[in-house]
Design an enzyme around this catalytic site. Sequence first.
Site, PDB file in Angstrom:
ATOM      1  N   GLY A  84       0.968  -1.173  -0.034  1.00 41.96           N
ATOM      2  CA  GLY A  84       0.063  -0.058  -0.011  1.00 41.96           C
ATOM      3  C   GLY A  84       0.754   1.171  -0.063  1.00 41.96           C
ATOM      4  N   SER A  85       0.329   2.391   0.366  1.00 43.04           N
ATOM      5  CA  SER A  85       1.105   3.766   0.315  1.00 43.04           C
ATOM      6  C   SER A  85       2.219   3.712   1.408  1.00 43.04           C
ATOM      7  CB  SER A  85      -0.073   4.768   0.700  1.00 43.04           C
ATOM      8  OG  SER A  85      -0.391   4.600   2.180  1.00 43.04           O
TER       9      SER A  85
ATOM     10  N   GLY B  91       2.741   2.273   5.409  1.00 43.68           N
ATOM     11  CA  GLY B  91       3.843   1.293   5.426  1.00 43.68           C
ATOM     12  C   GLY B  91       4.639   1.798   6.753  1.00 43.68           C
TER      13      GLY B  91
ATOM     14  N   GLU C 293       5.637  -3.479   1.019  1.00 49.58           N
ATOM     15  CA  GLU C 293       5.677  -2.989  -0.711  1.00 49.58           C
ATOM     16  C   GLU C 293       4.854  -1.808  -0.835  1.00 49.58           C
ATOM     17  OE1 GLU C 293       7.182  -4.176  -3.350  1.00 49.58           O
ATOM     18  OE2 GLU C 293       6.784  -6.174  -2.505  1.00 49.58           O
TER      19      GLU C 293
ATOM     20  N   CYS D 201       1.697   0.083  -8.655  1.00 52.92           N
ATOM     21  CA  CYS D 201       2.891   0.504  -7.871  1.00 52.92           C
ATOM     22  C   CYS D 201       3.997   0.627  -8.793  1.00 52.92           C
ATOM     23  CB  CYS D 201       3.318  -0.156  -6.588  1.00 52.92           C
ATOM     24  SG  CYS D 201       3.290  -1.971  -6.735  1.00 52.92           S
TER      25      CYS D 201
HETATM   26  C1  UN1 Z   1       1.471  -3.684  -7.648  1.00 52.09           C
HETATM   27  O1  UN1 Z   1       1.195  -2.566  -8.211  1.00 52.09           O
HETATM   28  O2  UN1 Z   1       1.148  -3.581  -6.530  1.00 52.09           O
HETATM   29  O3  UN1 Z   1       4.897  -5.526 -11.911  1.00 52.09           O
HETATM   30  C2  UN1 Z   1       1.903  -4.755  -8.127  1.00 52.09           C
HETATM   31  C3  UN1 Z   1       3.817  -5.175 -11.988  1.00 52.09           C
HETATM   32  C4  UN1 Z   1       2.725  -6.372 -11.479  1.00 52.09           C
HETATM   33  C5  UN1 Z   1       2.566  -6.283  -9.962  1.00 52.09           C
HETATM   34  C6  UN1 Z   1       2.413  -5.053  -9.501  1.00 52.09           C
HETATM   35  N1  UN1 Z   1       3.398  -7.762 -12.011  1.00 52.09           N
HETATM   36  O4  UN1 Z   1       3.156  -4.449 -12.638  1.00 52.09           O
END
Ligand code: UN1
Length: 513
Positions: free
Chosen positions: A243-244, A248, A265, A299
């Site tokens: 998440g953000s 985190g 993450e 992300c």
């Molecule tokens: C995410 O955005 O939390 O690499 C994961 C990627 C994807 C996973 C993204 N396999 O864009």
Amino acid sequence: ASSFGIEEALKELGVNETNNGTSTGKNWFSSGEEIASYSPVDGKLIGKVSATTKEDYEKVITTATEGFKEWRQLPAPQRGEIVRKFNDELRRLKEPLGKLVSYEMGKSYQEGLGEVQEMIDICDFAVGLSRQLHGLTMHSERPGHRMYEQYHPLGVVGIISAFNFPVAVWSWNTALAWVCGDACIWKGSEKTPLTSVACQNIAARVFSENGAPEGISCLITGDYTVGEMMTKDERVPLISATGSTRMGKIVAKKVAGRLGKTLLELGGNNAIIVTPDADIKNTVIGAVFGAVGTCGQRCTSTRRLIVHEDVYDKVKDAIVDAYQQIKIGNPLDENNHVGPLIDKDAVKNYQNALDKVVEEGGNILVEGGVLEGEGYESGCYVKPAIAEAKNEFEIVQHETFAPVLYLLKYSGDLENAIEIQNGVRQGLSSAIMTNNLREAERFLSVAGSDCGIANVNIGTSGAEIGGAFGGEKETGGGRESGSDAWKIYMRRQTNTINYTTELPLAQGIKFDL
Ligand code: UN1
């Protein structure tokens, strides 16, 4: 939406009126207040779930803790066999699940299917891994001694995941944690509760059909207060949170306070460097998919394009041109490239970013805006935008979860581009577009990208499950998915065994009695 088979998909996935958090096996019900899930695709109510109360949570954690004690005794390859059966179900239900992901989250159906494919892939990986949970053996310094290490199951793993990958991130964690012998408690995003219910239904069915103990897969539902029940709970040795960065930091503090482990993450601010030796056609594909795919809500989405001045105008024109071809609309319609943002708050953040970049002196190249009229009733559809900007702008330093791409210019040596690329607080994904071997290697070298992911001639998003996924700095430092990311789901034990009739001490110490 029924024309796209949503009703059928919901039915096939067992998602209905009373969608409540369950543990594997027994059909439990959460008893808290109801959370409604509205689709950003058409603004309609899809269904409701009940939130997990403190009492519900107590039941879940107790059952998971008990279930773990039994599950950890099952040989890892047999745990792998159950994950294999779970994967059979994912393969069978790929289309309805991909459709529900698309409808509840808003990403294109193709990307919804892609997300389920990531689940399938990580399960395959986990099945193989179930026979490869290796430790090392070492040579003891003492005669007649053997030394080795082994990995034991860790316990109950708490998983907090975000709306943008509502199913894949759960499976990256669970597939590994299950073969490692752990029980999992999942708090999915309150913005996508029904995809969580659908996944939990599949897991619960497969686990109980295969005689697995109760509590190996548990789902809790609700907002951050439900997540907090786990982060402060000593019975949960590992919290894996996506998440953000703001979230985190709160989670990290809470869990560190009790010396628990975290796998974080968090946010990214990913860039592609485009050098004079870049293939422009491929640069456009990588950059545009990276910036507008999932409506800029990965992300790993491309937020910044760092282009050398010699090719700046050429790249700019090609990208702006490509943006004119983008079709925005119902993501279940395969003709559209870009669906809606998750909700109206996200739309506000998007608008705010566009205002901010202009305020700070940026120049809008591709105009943004919220779409209105037929097909856009949910109010969540926006136009992907591009702005020429400077890396030091506050808004450029910030991760805006929306399709806003910043074009940045560099001149002179590649070192200048790398400095810009690394000049943000986040460190998830990065890429360089170049056919120049020296540039590519410098970008990957110790003095190159400081991110957890660094690519050459592909974009920043769309990582494969086989590699360790995660990033440095404010991205949180965690690694999940492939490579040796499994180790965090286990506890390492070093064993030294003496098979002689003496008891020699290490380091040659004499201790005669
Ligand atoms: C995410 O955005 O939390 O690499 C994961 C990627 C994807 C996973 C993204 N396999 O864009």
